[in-house]
Design a protein around this motif. Structure first.
Motif: not given
Length: 671
Positions: A291-301, A599-614
């Motif tokens: 999904e992330v690569m599709a968004v970036i590719e849309n931007c670049i193209v 701080h990041l580990l605490a957030a992960f322990e409280m229900g952080t969804p799968p995520h990806a970025g760029f």
């Protein structure tokens, strides 16, 4: 009470007041709109005198005005002009008193320039000029702009950086700044349609090990030491990127985030690197790399054909046959890290020369025994590179310059006569063994005028030296004028995805100071660092290797490469707290990871969804679109190669009485 006197005499109200009386609003036109106003009785234009006005004859002066867009119009100041303005009171020949870069407002009438004998321009292409009725000098310039004009005309690289604001007035730099703005506006529009929210995150952060050195900001707050009652100074760190904040936004329920983020890294500087820079940062929850690569590719193209100064055929990529194709008909090609390193010797290959490839000689019976960790012998053939010895010496001596390489220098063998076509391998015998030279010659088919270059590298499963010597040589070839001419197959921009990077790399030790250059990189024993950053997810098929041999793990990381430059990078993130702890503690061996990343580990322990970025290097992107190799050209006030802002003279020293408020004192005091 006494006040410091900055001026011996206060300027008169008349002298100052006339600088604040001028026409505004819709009456004032840019130069680009003047052609539409031919025939009108009077127009108003603001700008700067681009050159010193010249007296052509008695009562006739020519000048040139440059507006805020960098566009030019010729000015005519004539004592005979009164007849053209129906008896108005005109101020004639004031143009002759103007200096280069004076700020002026000109009122006058437009006319077609007189054509020279033999010229017959169509009306839409015929130049215009402005007959002056009134000139208001709103601020006079001193002699410095006139002295610098020759340097400005000579080229951007010759202009003194301390006068950057003068350089930015030119049409070239106004175009750069406008392109940067238009690109950002277009990207915002695309991401808005994709459902992203623009959210600002703090730049004052905390020091964490993310790769580059950080800029520290002292505070007046003290903190007690964990091991004693002594108070310690505290510091912010300027963010290297919004990485951790944007992952926290995913934990906060934000589905799609982006921002044009200011980032800071205390690194050695190059043409494409600055201590502070801008990146287009984005993150998506409940998303994978797809999904992330599709968004970036849309931007670049979408952005590239619209704004690139070099988009004759649009944006190109490779198809599965390795041929150059337009992105209108094909998605961006996905190249593995292994393919990039074995065929091109670098993880960001310049694919404007897709067929200039490195050849692994192992299958042809050639290999090296000099270093067991670098057993692969590989070559690259520069076909018909030179015509004679003079041509060879003038154009290709840079290939053997040790200063161009981090470690060992490739052996470079020109084929100057017929015997070299079959005996070339003898020059490589100090670094490689050859089992079947006849088969090598049959495969390579060298001709007089070719250059064959060779060196060694690591095995395919342990490709950590980046670039390899041959990858660096290929890079040098394609950066040279002769290499561009001979081996580039297109002048258009070419982009691909590079995927499946090593998740971890062995920590490379700095070479000993004062000793000869090492032939090979030296790695620390049992010490790994994140190739991208410690939050990158392992490829699931390599998951079990995390506990056995983490150096063999590939990560879910992806780079966008354009013309041999990493335009941006991203990854699927770790969102499971136990896995993240394991990577911190067992693989990267970060002893205080709870303090650094709690701080990041605490957030992960409280229900952080799968995520990806760029993140896209926005300055690099704008430089490419504008057709310049330096990101300094598209940054309004860039830092110099030493990290200084020469306009405002920063960084600057701070007196110790000020530093003491921040719990800091100079280490070496004069005794």
């Amino acid at each position: 009470m006494s006040f410091r006197r900055f001026y011996s005499v206060l300027p008169s109200v008349g002298t100052i007041g006339e600088k604040f009386v001028f026409e505004t609003g819709s009456k004032v036109l840019p130069v680009s709109k003047l052609r539409e106003c031919i025939g009108e009785s009077s127009v108003v234009v603001n700008g700067w005198m681009d050159s010193k006005p010249k007296r052509i004859g008695k009562g006739l002066v020519f000048g040139q005005l440059r507006d805020s867009n960098g566009d030019l119009v010729q000015l005519v100041d004539s004592s005979n002009a009164i007849a053209q303005f129906n008896g108005n009171n005109l101020t004639s020949n004031r143009l002759k008193d103007c200096n280069v870069e004076d700020v002026v407002q000109v009122i006058g009438k437009l006319q077609w320039k007189r054509e020279k004998a033999g010229e017959n321009s169509a009306e839409h292409g015929r130049p215009i000029e402005m007959v002056v009725s009134e000139i208001k000098v709103l601020n006079r310039a001193n002699k410095k702009p006139s002295q610098l004009k020759e340097l400005r005309d000579k080229g951007p690289e010759f202009f003194p950086p301390k006068y950057r604001y003068l350089q930015l007035r030119s049409a070239l730099y106004q175009r750069y700044l406008d392109t940067r703005y238009q690109v950002s506006k277009s990207l915002r529009h695309i991401l808005d349609k994709e459902g992203f929210k623009e959210i600002e995150t703090p730049t004052l952060f905390k020091a964490t090990p993310e790769g580059a050195r950080e800029f520290l900001v002292p505070t007046r707050i003290k903190s007690k030491s964990e091991h004693s009652s002594k108070s310690l100074p505290t510091f912010y760190a300027l963010t290297q990127s919004p990485q951790q904040y944007k992952q926290l936004l995913m934990a906060s329920g934000v589905p799609k985030y982006f921002q044009f983020a200011r980032c800071y890294r205390d690194e050695d500087l190059r043409a494409d690197r600055q201590p502070e820079f801008t990146q287009l940062d984005m993150e998506m929850s409940f998303a994978t790399d797809k999904e992330v690569m599709a968004v970036i590719e849309n931007c670049i193209v979408n952005v590239w054909p619209k704004f690139s100064s070099n988009a004759k055929r649009g944006l190109l990529t490779l198809d599965h046959h390795g041929e150059l194709v337009n992105t209108d008909s094909s998605p961006l090609y996905r190249m593995s890290y292994k393919q990039a390193m074995t065929q091109y010797g670098i993880d960001k290959p310049d694919l404007r020369a897709p067929n200039l490839k490195i050849i692994n000689m192992t299958e042809l019976g050639a290999h090296s025994n000099l270093n067991p960790q670098f057993p692969v012998f590989e070559v690259i053939v520069l076909r018909q590179a030179f015509k004679d010895q003079k041509d060879l010496q003038e154009n290709w001596k840079f290939l053997s310059n040790p200063d161009n390489y981090n470690y060992r220098v490739p052996i470079v063998v020109p084929v100057t006569k017929d015997e070299d076509k079959t005996n070339w391998f003898e020059k490589f015998m100090p670094i490689s063994n050859f089992e079947n030279p006849h088969m090598l010659n049959k495969t390579l088919r060298l001709e007089v005028g070719d250059i064959i270059c060779g060196s060694t590298r690591e095995v395919d499963t342990k490709l950590f030296e980046n670039p390899t010597p041959m990858g660096r040589l290929r890079q040098l070839v394609l950066q040279s004028n002769i290499g561009k001419k001979l081996y580039r197959e297109t002048a258009d921009d070419v982009s691909v995805w590079v995927t499946n990077f090593p998740l971890f790399s062995p920590q490379e030790l700095d070479p000993p100071i004062g000793k000869n250059k090492l032939l090979y990189p030296v790695y620390a024993n049992d010490s790994l660092v994140s190739t991208h950053h410690p939050f990158t997810m392992v490829r699931l098929k390599d998951y079990e290797l995390l506990s056995k041999d983490p150096s063999r793990c590939l990560g879910q990381h992806y780079d966008l490469v354009m013309n041999g430059v990493e335009l941006g990078g991203g990854s699927q993130r770790v969102h499971d707290p136990e896995l993240q702890r394991y990577i911190f503690e067992k693989v990267l061996k970060i002893s205080n990871y709870e303090k650094l990343f709690g701080h990041l580990l605490a957030a992960f322990e409280m229900g952080t969804p799968p995520h990806a970025g760029f993140a896209i290097g926005f300055d690099r992107m704008c430089a490419m679109l504008c057709g310049t190799e330096s990101i300094r050209d598209v940054i309004s006030f860039p830092k110099s190669i030493t990290g200084s802002d020469l306009v405002v003279q920063s960084p600057s020293t701070i007196t110790e009485d000020v530093l003491c408020n921040y719990n800091i004192e100079y280490l070496n005091k004069e005794k």
